[in-house]
Design a protein around this motif. Structure first.
Motif, PDB file in Angstrom:
ATOM      1  N   PHE A 141      31.043  17.464  34.000  1.00 56.13           N
ATOM      2  CA  PHE A 141      30.857  16.624  32.570  1.00 56.13           C
ATOM      3  C   PHE A 141      30.248  17.504  31.644  1.00 56.13           C
ATOM      4  O   PHE A 141      28.972  17.930  32.033  1.00 56.13           O
ATOM      5  CB  PHE A 141      30.151  15.240  32.898  1.00 56.13           C
ATOM      6  CG  PHE A 141      29.652  14.769  31.641  1.00 56.13           C
ATOM      7  CD1 PHE A 141      30.568  14.143  30.798  1.00 56.13           C
ATOM      8  CD2 PHE A 141      28.389  14.681  31.186  1.00 56.13           C
ATOM      9  CE1 PHE A 141      30.164  13.739  29.619  1.00 56.13           C
ATOM     10  CE2 PHE A 141      27.715  14.329  30.260  1.00 56.13           C
ATOM     11  CZ  PHE A 141      28.813  13.591  29.240  1.00 56.13           C
ATOM     12  N   LEU A 142      30.690  17.812  30.495  1.00 55.08           N
ATOM     13  CA  LEU A 142      30.073  18.435  29.281  1.00 55.08           C
ATOM     14  C   LEU A 142      30.530  17.758  28.429  1.00 55.08           C
ATOM     15  O   LEU A 142      31.746  17.941  27.899  1.00 55.08           O
ATOM     16  CB  LEU A 142      30.299  19.888  29.384  1.00 55.08           C
ATOM     17  CG  LEU A 142      29.692  20.491  28.342  1.00 55.08           C
ATOM     18  CD1 LEU A 142      28.086  20.679  28.523  1.00 55.08           C
ATOM     19  CD2 LEU A 142      30.304  22.139  28.380  1.00 55.08           C
ATOM     20  N   ASN A 143      29.540  17.308  27.325  1.00 55.83           N
ATOM     21  CA  ASN A 143      30.107  16.519  26.256  1.00 55.83           C
ATOM     22  C   ASN A 143      30.295  17.442  24.935  1.00 55.83           C
ATOM     23  O   ASN A 143      29.677  17.287  23.994  1.00 55.83           O
ATOM     24  CB  ASN A 143      29.037  15.208  25.751  1.00 55.83           C
ATOM     25  CG  ASN A 143      29.642  14.331  25.100  1.00 55.83           C
ATOM     26  OD1 ASN A 143      31.025  14.024  25.282  1.00 55.83           O
ATOM     27  ND2 ASN A 143      29.048  13.597  24.237  1.00 55.83           N
ATOM     28  N   ARG A 144      31.028  18.361  25.124  1.00 63.67           N
ATOM     29  CA  ARG A 144      31.269  19.253  24.151  1.00 63.67           C
ATOM     30  C   ARG A 144      32.981  19.835  24.171  1.00 63.67           C
ATOM     31  O   ARG A 144      33.272  20.375  25.128  1.00 63.67           O
ATOM     32  CB  ARG A 144      30.467  20.415  24.209  1.00 63.67           C
ATOM     33  CG  ARG A 144      30.388  21.485  23.060  1.00 63.67           C
ATOM     34  CD  ARG A 144      29.635  22.740  23.138  1.00 63.67           C
ATOM     35  NE  ARG A 144      28.593  22.347  22.903  1.00 63.67           N
ATOM     36  CZ  ARG A 144      27.254  22.977  23.220  1.00 63.67           C
ATOM     37  NH1 ARG A 144      27.452  23.726  24.418  1.00 63.67           N
ATOM     38  NH2 ARG A 144      26.182  22.669  22.903  1.00 63.67           N
TER      39      ARG A 144
ATOM     40  N   VAL B 193      34.264  22.378  27.262  1.00 59.45           N
ATOM     41  CA  VAL B 193      34.985  21.975  28.665  1.00 59.45           C
ATOM     42  C   VAL B 193      36.169  22.926  28.922  1.00 59.45           C
ATOM     43  O   VAL B 193      36.258  23.202  29.998  1.00 59.45           O
ATOM     44  CB  VAL B 193      35.473  20.512  28.463  1.00 59.45           C
ATOM     45  CG1 VAL B 193      34.444  19.519  28.586  1.00 59.45           C
ATOM     46  CG2 VAL B 193      36.267  20.309  27.198  1.00 59.45           C
ATOM     47  N   GLU B 194      36.583  23.604  28.060  1.00 63.93           N
ATOM     48  CA  GLU B 194      37.563  24.697  28.261  1.00 63.93           C
ATOM     49  C   GLU B 194      37.166  25.684  29.171  1.00 63.93           C
ATOM     50  O   GLU B 194      37.686  26.199  29.893  1.00 63.93           O
ATOM     51  CB  GLU B 194      38.565  24.979  27.060  1.00 63.93           C
ATOM     52  CG  GLU B 194      39.255  23.833  26.321  1.00 63.93           C
ATOM     53  CD  GLU B 194      39.915  24.394  25.164  1.00 63.93           C
ATOM     54  OE1 GLU B 194      40.012  25.553  25.044  1.00 63.93           O
ATOM     55  OE2 GLU B 194      40.434  23.679  24.328  1.00 63.93           O
ATOM     56  N   ARG B 195      35.860  26.006  28.613  1.00 62.29           N
ATOM     57  CA  ARG B 195      35.199  27.428  29.419  1.00 62.29           C
ATOM     58  C   ARG B 195      34.787  26.918  30.563  1.00 62.29           C
ATOM     59  O   ARG B 195      34.978  27.743  31.542  1.00 62.29           O
ATOM     60  CB  ARG B 195      34.044  27.771  28.421  1.00 62.29           C
ATOM     61  CG  ARG B 195      33.460  29.063  28.806  1.00 62.29           C
ATOM     62  CD  ARG B 195      32.510  29.717  27.715  1.00 62.29           C
ATOM     63  NE  ARG B 195      32.083  31.009  27.937  1.00 62.29           N
ATOM     64  CZ  ARG B 195      31.717  31.841  27.091  1.00 62.29           C
ATOM     65  NH1 ARG B 195      31.303  31.173  25.975  1.00 62.29           N
ATOM     66  NH2 ARG B 195      31.445  33.020  27.200  1.00 62.29           N
ATOM     67  N   ILE B 196      34.213  25.835  30.889  1.00 61.20           N
ATOM     68  CA  ILE B 196      33.888  25.351  32.062  1.00 61.20           C
ATOM     69  C   ILE B 196      35.074  25.524  33.223  1.00 61.20           C
ATOM     70  O   ILE B 196      34.953  25.449  34.182  1.00 61.20           O
ATOM     71  CB  ILE B 196      33.333  23.946  32.160  1.00 61.20           C
ATOM     72  CG1 ILE B 196      31.905  24.036  31.160  1.00 61.20           C
ATOM     73  CG2 ILE B 196      32.858  23.405  33.384  1.00 61.20           C
ATOM     74  CD1 ILE B 196      30.840  25.122  31.573  1.00 61.20           C
TER      75      ILE B 196
ATOM     76  N   VAL C 247      37.282  18.167  34.535  1.00 62.91           N
ATOM     77  CA  VAL C 247      36.681  18.566  33.687  1.00 62.91           C
ATOM     78  C   VAL C 247      36.509  17.945  32.330  1.00 62.91           C
ATOM     79  O   VAL C 247      37.593  17.930  31.543  1.00 62.91           O
ATOM     80  CB  VAL C 247      36.762  20.251  33.454  1.00 62.91           C
ATOM     81  CG1 VAL C 247      35.455  20.704  32.413  1.00 62.91           C
ATOM     82  CG2 VAL C 247      36.959  20.939  34.699  1.00 62.91           C
ATOM     83  N   GLY C 248      35.613  17.012  31.952  1.00 62.48           N
ATOM     84  CA  GLY C 248      35.928  16.271  30.733  1.00 62.48           C
ATOM     85  C   GLY C 248      34.417  15.960  29.940  1.00 62.48           C
ATOM     86  O   GLY C 248      33.447  16.285  30.213  1.00 62.48           O
ATOM     87  N   THR C 249      34.515  15.208  28.876  1.00 59.81           N
ATOM     88  CA  THR C 249      33.601  14.905  27.934  1.00 59.81           C
ATOM     89  C   THR C 249      33.378  13.367  28.350  1.00 59.81           C
ATOM     90  O   THR C 249      33.797  12.756  29.143  1.00 59.81           O
ATOM     91  CB  THR C 249      34.061  15.145  26.578  1.00 59.81           C
ATOM     92  OG1 THR C 249      35.486  14.306  26.270  1.00 59.81           O
ATOM     93  CG2 THR C 249      34.378  16.387  26.221  1.00 59.81           C
ATOM     94  N   GLN C 250      32.582  12.730  27.278  1.00 56.26           N
ATOM     95  CA  GLN C 250      32.027  11.336  27.442  1.00 56.26           C
ATOM     96  C   GLN C 250      33.271  10.439  27.620  1.00 56.26           C
ATOM     97  O   GLN C 250      33.233   9.145  27.904  1.00 56.26           O
ATOM     98  CB  GLN C 250      31.476  10.727  26.174  1.00 56.26           C
ATOM     99  CG  GLN C 250      32.079  11.126  24.962  1.00 56.26           C
ATOM    100  CD  GLN C 250      33.009  10.009  24.439  1.00 56.26           C
ATOM    101  OE1 GLN C 250      32.670   8.828  24.952  1.00 56.26           O
ATOM    102  NE2 GLN C 250      33.868  10.233  23.739  1.00 56.26           N
TER     103      GLN C 250
ATOM    104  N   ALA D 256      22.854  18.570  31.031  1.00 50.62           N
ATOM    105  CA  ALA D 256      21.975  17.447  30.536  1.00 50.62           C
ATOM    106  C   ALA D 256      21.001  17.317  29.468  1.00 50.62           C
ATOM    107  O   ALA D 256      20.915  16.132  28.962  1.00 50.62           O
ATOM    108  CB  ALA D 256      21.149  16.883  32.059  1.00 50.62           C
ATOM    109  N   ASP D 257      20.687  18.533  29.059  1.00 50.67           N
ATOM    110  CA  ASP D 257      19.767  18.564  27.798  1.00 50.67           C
ATOM    111  C   ASP D 257      20.578  18.591  26.450  1.00 50.67           C
ATOM    112  O   ASP D 257      19.642  18.210  25.497  1.00 50.67           O
ATOM    113  CB  ASP D 257      18.916  19.818  28.104  1.00 50.67           C
ATOM    114  CG  ASP D 257      18.123  20.075  29.117  1.00 50.67           C
ATOM    115  OD1 ASP D 257      17.748  19.096  29.931  1.00 50.67           O
ATOM    116  OD2 ASP D 257      18.203  21.270  29.633  1.00 50.67           O
ATOM    117  N   LEU D 258      21.730  18.468  26.678  1.00 48.85           N
ATOM    118  CA  LEU D 258      22.692  18.620  25.173  1.00 48.85           C
ATOM    119  C   LEU D 258      22.272  17.584  24.345  1.00 48.85           C
ATOM    120  O   LEU D 258      21.935  17.692  22.993  1.00 48.85           O
ATOM    121  CB  LEU D 258      23.998  18.815  25.561  1.00 48.85           C
ATOM    122  CG  LEU D 258      25.110  18.971  24.502  1.00 48.85           C
ATOM    123  CD1 LEU D 258      24.739  20.357  23.719  1.00 48.85           C
ATOM    124  CD2 LEU D 258      26.225  18.845  24.789  1.00 48.85           C
TER     125      LEU D 258
END
Length: 723
Positions: free
Chosen positions: A420-423, A488-491, A534-537, A556-558
């Motif tokens: 998970f990465l909200n970007r 997310v694409e980079r992850i 690999v996803g956002t919110q 998690a700090d984002l």
């Protein structure tokens, strides 16, 4: 109407109510949808209760005749009261709120057949790039020519050319075909004792047909949906309507499947992805009372239900229930008010209640119903923090070694993982390593985000896109552009390098833009065609995948950056929701949270599971600052394409601010997003005590200030966005 005179709200927000003459033989009552003349034009309008709206007295000899009354039921009295309340509370034009209750004019017309178009499967000999793009994007969808053109991002002429070439055909559609009726006894569930107790309370509230707000507070996977479905069943038995609000269009498809399994058919859906004929059919079924259960986005809240018996706001903590343009309303709060006007129970269902909702429970205004454990054998996942200062990823990577090893083990067991990465996109910033040039949106004070999947740089605020150049536009150096930070694409690229045999899916609003795309993703997950998501919110809520046992939160700090008063609460909610995707079946789940500050209160609350202490500390901090729910905020946003005009107007509004006990005004100052969609923006922030009549004060204050027509002044009561 008495005296053959009607007071009408026409669909023009710049105008107040207008009086018209009712011609002989025409029946008009409060709520009737009418066609009214305005100068040389004809506008839709709604006849209103004359005693509730003041207007200039006009003699009978100066009145113009109404032209027609639409063949649809009048807007019900409770809906008219809700529209008045919303316009008053959110300082919005009455016509702007009324417009949300009326669909496009096609729903008001009498014709019941329409011509739509769909692909035939034939590929024409002359296949231009635009024609190929249109056929690919349209797929098996159906709609009007302009709707298909919008879906395919081509001109109407391209679609008409494909019709002539035989690649698209016309079909006749019965747009008012009745919907199937849900059966409340189709497949009753086996509820746990806790679920049975909660559902009995909700069923009793529906049977009592009285206003009562409930907070249904249940951990992720506790079966909140199955529980409130029994209240829906009770409303169906009583021949009452139910409205279920969802925060994301992508959540509609999983919900429809669960509803179908319980009631034997799908509910009526209402969201922005509907074709014009579908909107007409749904609106007319809702207005007639034939649509027994409606599931929709926040706009479904203002539809004309004649016999509403239950309102459910699912994922009630979600900030996407707050509308950020047009009428700045919050659907969660307006839903409660609609329940009050309708005299029906309102259920706010969530695993992570907002502090405002918890405060209403503490005051005794909302009843709290708890589901503290997961359904059946499923248990809550173990949550562990990864200190990125002690366990950093290799240089140029973003997944820490501990998380990498955990994913190794997960894949070896044949289970699924979620990162998970909200970007969205590949990287939030692209710069030139040679001269330092940064790519900024020409319309907004925001960086262009690189999207490698579509080879574009995109602004996530205004939608401006441009091809990713080979050379720096500033210094001309080739191959000098560097992506900074992860999206997310980079992850996903990193995951593909680490696990080359794994099947990886990227899930964002760029890839899941419709219920059909969401259904496709769900099917692939359920058929085990995906190993790593690999996803956002978008993947943090509503989905139930029994084999998904590992969740990794990349940054998690984002969400803690910036000065947003709800930042910690929002981060806690989001990470708790994404953590709730793990271990929802019989297999145990594990969650890893990558952070640079594991001792931060929000991180400690997540790891320990001590949500109560976190909420208490956040609530205490809000109370000390007189912040919501203990105080009131309102934002005044001044914008114009002319920066000087916006600045001068903002200063004039600031100088005219009332100096009264109980209300402070800060600003004006340039907005953090100082330019948006080509408009320069300045903000003033109003901070008032809870009991202070802030709407009345702002209405009087702005009413005494004049500004140029090219300047737009918007008021956001109870703002959620501070940019």
């Amino acid at each position: 109407m008495p005296g053959e005179r009607a007071r009408v709200i026409v669909m023009n927000s710049a105008l107040g109510p207008l009086d018209y003459r009712v011609p002989a033989g025409m029946r008009v009552e409060p709520g009737s949808v009418v066609v009214a003349p305005l100068g040389p034009r004809q506008l839709l309008g709604v006849a209103w209760d004359a005693d509730r709206l003041a207007t200039e007295e006009v003699g009978d000899n100066r009145l113009r005749n109404l032209i027609a009354v639409a063949d649809v039921p009048p807007l019900p009295t409770p809906l008219r009261r809700l529209i008045e309340w919303t316009a008053d509370y959110y300082l919005a034009p009455l016509a702007g709120v009324v417009r949300m209750a009326l669909p496009s004019s096609s729903a008001l017309e009498g014709a019941k057949l329409a011509i739509e178009y769909r692909a035939t499967g034939h590929v024409p000999d002359r296949l231009t790039p635009q024609r190929a793009q249109a056929l690919e994007r349209i797929g098996d969808r159906q709609g009007l020519v302009r709707e298909l053109a919008a879906i395919a991002d081509v001109s109407d002429a391209v679609i008409r050319g494909l019709v002539k070439a035989g690649a698209i055909e016309a079909v006749e559609v019965d747009v008012d075909l009745p919907y199937s009726a849900p059966d409340p006894d189709y497949a009753p569930p086996n509820l746990s004792p806790e679920q049975a107790g909660v559902s009995a309370t909700l069923r009793g509230a529906v049977a009592g047909a009285a206003f009562q707000p409930f907070l249904l507070d249940g951990v992720t996977g506790s079966g909140k949906t199955e529980t409130y479905f029994e209240a829906v069943a009770e409303a169906i038995r009583m021949d009452r309507q139910t409205l279920v609000l969802l925060p994301e269009i992508a959540l509609t498809e999983p919900f429809l499947k669960r509803f179908h399994a319980r009631f034997g058919c799908e509910p009526v859906a209402w969201h922005s992805g509907l074709r014009q004929s579908q909107r007409r059919r749904a609106w007319r079924a809702i207005a007639s009372g034939d649509a027994k259960v409606v599931v929709g986005a926040r706009s479904a809240l203002f539809l004309p239900y004649p016999k509403l018996g239950l309102i459910v706001v699912d994922e009630a903590h979600e900030t996407s229930f707050k509308q950020e343009d047009g009428v700045h309303y919050h659907a969660r709060d307006v839903a409660v008010m609609r329940g009050m006007f309708e005299g029906c129970p309102v259920v706010l269902a969530t695993a992570t209640p907002a502090i405002e909702t918890r405060h209403q429970v503490a005051l005794g205004r909302y009843a709290e119903l708890k589901l503290p454990g997961r359904y059946g054998a499923a248990e809550m996942p173990a949550i562990e923090a990864i200190d990125l200062l002690r366990d950093p990823p290799p240089r140029g990577r973003w997944i820490a070694p501990t998380l990498t090893r955990a994913i190794d083990a997960t894949l070896e067991r044949g289970e699924q993982a979620l990162l998970f990465l909200n970007r969205r996109g590949y990287a939030p910033l692209t710069l030139c390593r040679h001269c330092g040039h940064r790519f900024q949106c020409p319309n907004c004070t925001a960086w262009m985000v690189e999207h490698r999947l579509i080879r574009r740089l995109a602004c996530h605020h205004c939608g401006h896109v441009m091809p990713t150049p080979r050379a720096c536009p500033e210094c001309g150096e080739e191959e000098s552009l560097v992506a900074c930070g992860p999206g997310v694409e980079r992850i996903a690229d990193e995951a593909a390098a680490l696990w080359p045999d794994a099947r990886i899916a990227i899930v964002t609003s760029d890839t899941i833009w419709s219920p059909a795309k969401a259904a496709e993703f769900v099917a692939r997950m359920e058929h085990r065609e995906i190993d790593i998501v690999v996803g956002t919110q978008l993947v943090t809520k509503g989905y139930h995948f029994p084999d998904l046992t590992l969740v990794g939160v990349i940054d998690a700090d984002l969400g803690l950056a910036g000065g947003d008063l709800r930042a910690a609460e929002r981060s806690f909610q989001q990470i708790m929701q994404v953590a709730g995707r793990a271990g929802r079946g019989t297999k145990p789940g594990h969650v890893y949270i990558q952070t640079h500050d594991p001792k931060a209160p929000v991180m400690q609350a997540l790891v320990s599971g001590d949500a109560e202490s976190f909420y208490e500390a956040e609530t205490e901090a809000r109370q000390e600052a007189d912040a919501p729910p203990f105080g009131r905020f309102a934002a005044i946003i001044v914008s114009s394409e002319d920066k000087d005009a916006a600045h001068d107007t903002a200063r004039a509004i600031g100088r005219a601010a009332p100096r009264v006990e109980g209300m402070d005004v800060f600003g004006p100052a340039p907005a953090p997003l100082a330019m948006l969609r080509g408009r320069h923006r300045f903000r003033l922030l109003v901070h008032a005590r809870r009991v202070f009549p802030v709407q009345e004060a702002i209405r009087d204050w702005l009413g005494g200030v004049d500004w140029p027509a090219k300047v737009r002044v918007a008021v956001d009561v109870d703002p959620y966005s501070f940019v």
